[in-house]
Write a protein that holds these residues in place. Sequence first.
Motif, short mmCIF file in Angstrom:
data_model
loop_
_atom_site.label_atom_id
_atom_site.label_comp_id
_atom_site.label_asym_id
_atom_site.label_seq_id
_atom_site.Cartn_x
_atom_site.Cartn_y
_atom_site.Cartn_z
N VAL A 43 0.82 -1.20 0.00
CA VAL A 43 0.00 0.00 0.00
C VAL A 43 0.86 1.25 0.00
O VAL A 43 0.66 2.18 -0.81
CB VAL A 43 -0.95 0.00 1.22
CG1 VAL A 43 -1.73 1.31 1.30
CG2 VAL A 43 -1.92 -1.18 1.12
N VAL A 44 1.82 1.34 0.92
CA VAL A 44 2.64 2.54 1.04
C VAL A 44 3.54 2.70 -0.17
O VAL A 44 3.72 3.82 -0.68
CB VAL A 44 3.46 2.50 2.34
CG1 VAL A 44 4.44 3.67 2.40
CG2 VAL A 44 2.53 2.55 3.55
N ALA A 45 4.11 1.61 -0.67
CA ALA A 45 4.98 1.69 -1.85
C ALA A 45 4.22 2.29 -3.03
O ALA A 45 4.74 3.17 -3.74
CB ALA A 45 5.50 0.30 -2.21
N GLU A 46 3.01 1.84 -3.25
CA GLU A 46 2.21 2.35 -4.36
C GLU A 46 1.83 3.81 -4.13
O GLU A 46 1.86 4.62 -5.05
CB GLU A 46 0.97 1.48 -4.54
CG GLU A 46 1.28 0.06 -4.99
CD GLU A 46 0.06 -0.84 -5.01
OE1 GLU A 46 -1.03 -0.36 -4.64
OE2 GLU A 46 0.19 -2.01 -5.40
N ALA A 47 1.48 4.14 -2.88
CA ALA A 47 1.08 5.52 -2.58
C ALA A 47 2.25 6.47 -2.75
O ALA A 47 2.11 7.56 -3.31
CB ALA A 47 0.53 5.61 -1.15
N VAL A 48 3.43 6.08 -2.27
CA VAL A 48 4.62 6.93 -2.38
C VAL A 48 4.98 7.15 -3.84
O VAL A 48 5.28 8.27 -4.27
CB VAL A 48 5.80 6.33 -1.60
CG1 VAL A 48 7.11 7.05 -1.96
CG2 VAL A 48 5.55 6.44 -0.10
N GLN A 49 4.95 6.08 -4.63
CA GLN A 49 5.28 6.22 -6.05
C GLN A 49 4.29 7.15 -6.74
O GLN A 49 4.68 7.98 -7.57
CB GLN A 49 5.31 4.86 -6.73
CG GLN A 49 5.87 4.94 -8.15
CD GLN A 49 6.05 3.57 -8.77
OE1 GLN A 49 5.18 2.72 -8.67
NE2 GLN A 49 7.18 3.35 -9.40
N ARG A 50 3.01 7.05 -6.39
CA ARG A 50 2.01 7.94 -6.99
C ARG A 50 2.24 9.38 -6.55
O ARG A 50 2.00 10.31 -7.31
CB ARG A 50 0.61 7.47 -6.62
CG ARG A 50 0.18 6.19 -7.33
CD ARG A 50 -1.17 5.71 -6.83
NE ARG A 50 -2.23 6.63 -7.20
CZ ARG A 50 -2.97 6.52 -8.30
NH1 ARG A 50 -2.74 5.54 -9.16
NH2 ARG A 50 -3.93 7.38 -8.55
#
Length: 206
Positions: A43-50
Amino acid sequence: VEFSEIESPLTPQTRNYFTERIQTSLRTHTMYANFDPACDTPVVAEAVQRCFNNTNADFVEQSKVVAQHLYDSQNATNSGGLVLVAQASVEKIPAVAILKLEEESAIQFRREMQEGKPTFTLNHLGDLTMTQNTKVFKAGLFVCEGATIADIEGHISDKQQSINDNSTGVADFFLRKFLGCRLREDPTAQTLRAVDATMQFLNSNA
């Protein structure tokens, strides 16, 4: 969980305050990590990349995703607090900071409506604030060194976890379940580096 629907306005004083808190937290106890592709909660990896790749409006939505995921990752024994997600830069390189802060009276945040949407107004109370008293429970600073998730470098700090409690000094739920990260090197070596950095910091400020 109560969310801000738009970015919280920051005064120069508030911006400087949080910059100092991030620097102090990571200076005295930092573990180096990367997002783990084998993690089943990215979840956090995807949010940070976005956050690196999208607009301010999407940044607010991703900050809500991060806050909700932290809430879902914790249990009744974990302290409540304020989750702060901030766009930043490290030597002009884009970065995203994620902080779990103690609710502290000298940092006043008030829920209000702006542009017809709910948000939180943060006020730094100047001389009333003893900056060392505001606890940054947990911190993650993610620096975008390239174009992929594998190129994002994480700097992790967990002030609620004693170095003596386990081999990493970072709560497992925070490192793996919430952030979805793994340490970049052997935990023992990272712990020793964290102890050395802490001692150097204390000696230089004695």
